[in-house]
Design a protein around this motif. Structure first.
Motif, PDB file in Angstrom:
ATOM      1  N   TYR A 124     -11.492  -1.397  -4.169  1.00 16.33           N
ATOM      2  CA  TYR A 124     -10.227  -1.029  -4.811  1.00 16.33           C
ATOM      3  C   TYR A 124      -9.096  -1.047  -3.790  1.00 16.33           C
ATOM      4  N   ARG A 168      -4.200   2.380  -8.395  1.00 14.41           N
ATOM      5  CA  ARG A 168      -5.408   1.815  -7.790  1.00 14.41           C
ATOM      6  C   ARG A 168      -5.980   0.736  -8.705  1.00 14.41           C
ATOM      7  N   TYR A 219       0.821  -1.209   0.000  1.00 15.44           N
ATOM      8  CA  TYR A 219       0.000   0.000   0.000  1.00 15.44           C
ATOM      9  C   TYR A 219       0.855   1.257   0.000  1.00 15.44           C
ATOM     10  N   ALA A 230       1.021   6.290  -6.892  1.00 16.09           N
ATOM     11  CA  ALA A 230       0.179   5.193  -6.403  1.00 16.09           C
ATOM     12  C   ALA A 230      -0.788   4.720  -7.489  1.00 16.09           C
ATOM     13  N   GLN A 286      -4.865   0.164  -3.312  1.00 22.68           N
ATOM     14  CA  GLN A 286      -3.925   1.164  -3.822  1.00 22.68           C
ATOM     15  C   GLN A 286      -2.508   0.701  -3.502  1.00 22.68           C
ATOM     16  N   ASN A 318       0.223   5.809  -0.713  1.00 23.46           N
ATOM     17  CA  ASN A 318      -0.587   6.939  -1.201  1.00 23.46           C
ATOM     18  C   ASN A 318       0.346   7.979  -1.815  1.00 23.46           C
TER      19      ASN A 318
END
Length: 285
Positions: free
Chosen positions: A193, A166, A158, A164, A195, A160
């Motif tokens: 979803y 998705r 993961y 990133a 990410q 952000n």
């Protein structure tokens, strides 16, 4: 399976991204097409470099036939060996390459052995062959990694961050989904979803930078084989980092050690040592 692929933090939203085309009721995977494109581009680059250095390009066309076949076998064997639990119940699936499952290190090892044998049979300089062919190899890697994009595989944990990526949960293998991904999972119009780090993209960009560096340096090399050793050093450095991000790592049986990360680190150390040793010998002579 939902077919969207998004890079939300840079505003890229792709819909309808399939993983194959169908011709006369026969499915042709984008993965295979991209690998094929990478191979052709790599052969072209190696042949062009041979011509620039006044070698016979035909030698590299001949080498490519053997090296490509052996590299694919080696890449598949490496992947299967360290993913045996996936295949031991269905041995026929070992031959199915259309869903991915090629480990680049297995391909590189097989290709190196092929070059050594080819050089001995043809009475050519193996170090010079390596320096020339490696430009094609890194070109092929740079392009071939995009096969993972269409397969929704070879991604990291993961994130952000800016790049990133998705993906719909139903488009990826369950074994590649980690708990942090589930904790940050988003549900939009009933679709879940995750990410992730687009590690395929990181590696493709790393290979592009490495290719440019090798192209700039090749005319300044101190000895035949140095360009290839610098490739091992540069690619290994990138792979140590990138492999640490991936969630589909191939582990040494009975351990939690990623085999490709260990191999990459060893490659950096060994190639650096050889370069320094040969340069010292040249300086003394």
């Amino acid at each position: 399976m939902h077919k969207t692929i998004d890079f939300p933090n840079i505003g890229i939203h792709l819909s309808g991204v399939g993983d194959h085309i169908t011709i006369f009721n026969f499915d042709i995977a984008y993965y295979g097409m991209i690998i094929g494109l990478g191979i052709l581009a790599g052969i072209f680059v190696a042949a062009a470099e041979a011509k620039r250095t006044r070698q016979n390009p035909e030698n590299y066309y001949d080498l490519a036939i053997y090296a490509v076949i052996c590299a694919i076998i080696g890449a598949r064997a490496y992947y299967v060996a360290f993913s045996w639990d996936m295949y031991k119940g269905d041995l026929k699936s070992i031959l199915n390459l259309r869903q991915g499952g090629l480990a680049i290190y297995g391909g590189v090892i097989a290709a190196v052995i092929t070059v050594i044998v080819f050089a001995r049979v043809k009475k050519l300089s193996a170090p010079l062959l390596f320096d020339t062919a490696v430009l094609g190899l890194v070109t092929g890697q740079m392009i071939g990694r995009w096969g993972n994009f269409f397969n929704r595989e070879a991604f990291g944990g993961y994130t952000n961050g800016l790049l990133a990526m998705r993906l719909p949960l139903d488009a990826v293998r369950e074994s590649d989904v980690t708990e942090p991904m589930r904790q940050h999972m988003e549900v939009v119009k009933g679709v879940s979803y995750i990410q992730v780090h687009p590690t395929f993209l990181y590696e493709s960009l790393w290979c592009m930078a490495l290719l440019l560096a090798l192209l700039l340096y090749r005319s300044h090399k101190k000895f035949d084989g140095e360009v290839f050793l610098l490739y091992l050093l540069g690619y290994g450095l990138g792979r140590v980092w990138i492999e640490g991000l991936r969630t589909d790592q191939l582990l040494i049986p009975g351990t939690a050690v990623p085999v490709s990360q260990l191999l990459a680190g060893s490659m950096v150390i060994v190639s650096t040592g050889i370069i320094l040793w040969i340069r010292r010998k040249i300086k003394k002579s």
